[in-house]
Design an enzyme around this catalytic site. Structure first.
Site, PDB file in Angstrom:
ATOM      1  N   HIS A 207     -50.265  56.186 -26.742  1.00 16.29           N
ATOM      2  CA  HIS A 207     -49.323  56.668 -27.598  1.00 16.29           C
ATOM      3  C   HIS A 207     -48.065  56.855 -26.522  1.00 16.29           C
ATOM      4  CE1 HIS A 207     -47.677  59.527 -30.956  1.00 16.29           C
ATOM      5  NE2 HIS A 207     -46.498  59.149 -30.332  1.00 16.29           N
TER       6      HIS A 207
ATOM      7  N   HIS B 170     -43.758  55.604 -26.131  1.00 17.33           N
ATOM      8  CA  HIS B 170     -42.694  55.046 -26.524  1.00 17.33           C
ATOM      9  C   HIS B 170     -41.979  54.511 -25.258  1.00 17.33           C
ATOM     10  CE1 HIS B 170     -43.046  56.665 -30.653  1.00 17.33           C
ATOM     11  NE2 HIS B 170     -43.503  57.422 -30.112  1.00 17.33           N
TER      12      HIS B 170
ATOM     13  N   HIS C 182     -47.621  56.762 -36.875  1.00 13.47           N
ATOM     14  CA  HIS C 182     -47.358  58.187 -36.659  1.00 13.47           C
ATOM     15  C   HIS C 182     -47.837  58.788 -38.097  1.00 13.47           C
ATOM     16  CE1 HIS C 182     -45.487  56.970 -33.133  1.00 13.47           C
ATOM     17  NE2 HIS C 182     -45.205  58.323 -32.691  1.00 13.47           N
TER      18      HIS C 182
ATOM     19  N   GLU D  39     -47.659  64.576 -37.775  1.00  9.01           N
ATOM     20  CA  GLU D  39     -47.182  65.453 -36.508  1.00  9.01           C
ATOM     21  C   GLU D  39     -46.354  66.440 -36.949  1.00  9.01           C
ATOM     22  OE1 GLU D  39     -43.966  63.154 -34.612  1.00  9.01           O
ATOM     23  OE2 GLU D  39     -43.758  64.446 -32.986  1.00  9.01           O
TER      24      GLU D  39
ATOM     25  N   ASP E 111     -46.451  60.397 -25.008  1.00  9.77           N
ATOM     26  CA  ASP E 111     -45.477  60.231 -25.978  1.00  9.77           C
ATOM     27  C   ASP E 111     -44.189  59.775 -25.494  1.00  9.77           C
ATOM     28  OD1 ASP E 111     -44.597  60.067 -28.559  1.00  9.77           O
ATOM     29  OD2 ASP E 111     -44.608  62.103 -28.793  1.00  9.77           O
TER      30      ASP E 111
HETATM   31  N1  HPA Z   1     -42.481  61.087 -33.517  1.00 12.89           N
HETATM   32  C1  HPA Z   1     -41.762  60.231 -34.213  1.00 12.89           C
HETATM   33  N2  HPA Z   1     -41.190  59.289 -33.802  1.00 12.89           N
HETATM   34  C2  HPA Z   1     -40.979  59.103 -32.363  1.00 12.89           C
HETATM   35  C3  HPA Z   1     -41.713  60.055 -31.677  1.00 12.89           C
HETATM   36  C4  HPA Z   1     -42.453  61.002 -32.033  1.00 12.89           C
HETATM   37  O1  HPA Z   1     -43.379  61.770 -31.321  1.00 12.89           O
HETATM   38  N3  HPA Z   1     -41.338  59.634 -30.178  1.00 12.89           N
HETATM   39  C5  HPA Z   1     -40.558  58.630 -30.355  1.00 12.89           C
HETATM   40  N4  HPA Z   1     -40.171  58.483 -31.675  1.00 12.89           N
HETATM   41 ZN    ZN Z   2     -44.863  59.172 -30.882  1.00 12.91          ZN
END
Ligand code: HPA
Ligand code: ZN
Length: 342
Positions: free
Chosen positions: A18, A20, A202, A205, A283
């Site tokens: 995970h 980005h 996702h 969260e 992340d």
């Molecule tokens: N959540 C949703 N979108 C995202 C995240 C995240 O933690 N990081 C980068 N885009």
């Molecule tokens: Zn993410």
């Protein structure tokens, strides 16, 4: 916490599931690219950028994250971004990354999707050849945009599939979660699944446990990114435990985006100890204060994780990766040998 345990964490072979790649853009590179490309940033210095990274929630982060990504313009920029991440990953003993990238963030600014694929892939292939570093790419759809836009993005990327067959393994779903449930992307995930792509999203969260259910039932994902709000739904917890559905948890991210108030309140250890397939990931490390080792160390310190639990977290990530069983076994053997020796 003992520095001995920190050393144990640093040496542990890891996989990151995970990450980005746009979230690994450090302020120094952001400034350098802004200057090179003539992009105006709303900050006077690197220090000012870092000071702005004080988030109240996911959206307050996303606003800065998308603004920062505007400095990425050329193939070389995407190479430099990815290369810098890989250097940090290698330093943290990360053996394998399945990185997320957001083509829509770039194509909306007039950057060709080939530019994005090519720069990221060149860095991953170079690292594979030079360092044996293993990588894969997961194309994410931005959930605050329409499903039509997601389908158009998949269609624009498909002509590149053969050229990037060694790297582009899956599709995912990210950006603003609440109000953009998985169901909104049912069609594009059905198309991607029929084409043989691996699926992640996702969910849970900031969004409710119902979004985790629909990511599983409607999108049929094979991993849940984050998933920490599952704990509010005992039936869902039982389902995740029985199926060993992997959760790619991001502790420092959760802290920075106020998903948890204090790391000592994080449910990662509880979920792990209940038998869920929990993993640790960074992340958006440039924004959230740390790469893989920093995430492992902060979590281990706050939740008093032992060596066995740390090995289990690393093992979960290798098992949850989208590689061949043979490759998984090689990494798992390396991990067990490390655990035996230390
Ligand atoms: N959540 C949703 N979108 C995202 C995240 C995240 O933690 N990081 C980068 N885009
Ligand atoms: Zn993410």
């Amino acid at each position: 916490m003992s520095t001995q345990l920190h050393d144990f964490i640093r040496g542990l072979p890891k996989a990151e599931l995970h990450l980005h790649i746009e979230g690994s853009l450090e302020p120094e590179l952001m400034f350098a690219l802004a200057q090179k490309n003539g992009v105006q940033l709303p900050y006077a210095s690197v220090e000012e950028v870092r000071a702005a990274y004080d988030f109240a929630d996911l959206q307050s982060f996303l606003d800065l994250y998308y603004a920062g990504a505007a400095v990425l313009q050329t193939e070389q920029d995407f190479f430099d971004l990815t290369h810098a991440y890989i250097e940090r990953a290698l330093a943290d003993n990360v053996r394998h990354v399945e990185l997320f990238f957001d083509p829509q963030t770039h194509t909306a600014r007039g950057i060709h999707i080939t530019t994005v694929f090519s720069g990221i892939a060149r860095a991953l292939r170079e690292a594979r050849a030079k360092n044996g570093f293993s990588g894969a790419m997961i194309l994410c759809f931005l959930r605050h945009l329409s499903e039509e836009d997601a389908i158009a993005t998949l269609e624009a990327a498909l002509p590149l599939r053969d050229e990037y067959a060694d790297l582009w393994t899956g599709v995912g779903l990210d950006s603003a979660e609440v109000g953009n449930p998985p169901e909104k992307f049912a069609h594009v995930f059905t198309i991607a699944q029929a084409m043989g792509f691996r699926l992640v999203a996702h969910a849970g969260e900031e969004g409710p446990p119902a979004y985790i259910h629909s990511a599983l039932d409607v999108l049929q994902v094979e991993r849940i990114d984050h998933g920490v709000r599952a704990e509010e739904d005992p039936a869902l917890m039982a389902r995740l435990q029985q199926s060993r559905m992997p959760l790619t948890v991001c502790p420092l991210s959760n802290l920075k985006l106020c998903v948890v108030k204090d790391m000592r309140e994080h449910n990662l250890a509880r979920m792990l100890r209940t038998g869920l397939c929990v993993t640790i990931n960074s992340d958006d490390p440039a924004y959230f204060g740390g790469y893989m080792n920093a995430n492992y160390i902060a979590t281990a310190d706050a939740l008093e994780l032992g060596k066995e639990e740390l090995v289990q977290l690393a093992r979960n990530a290798f098992e949850a990766s989208f590689v061949s069983d043979e490759q998984k076994q090689l990494w798992l053997d390396e991990l067990e040998a490390y655990a035996q020796q230390h």
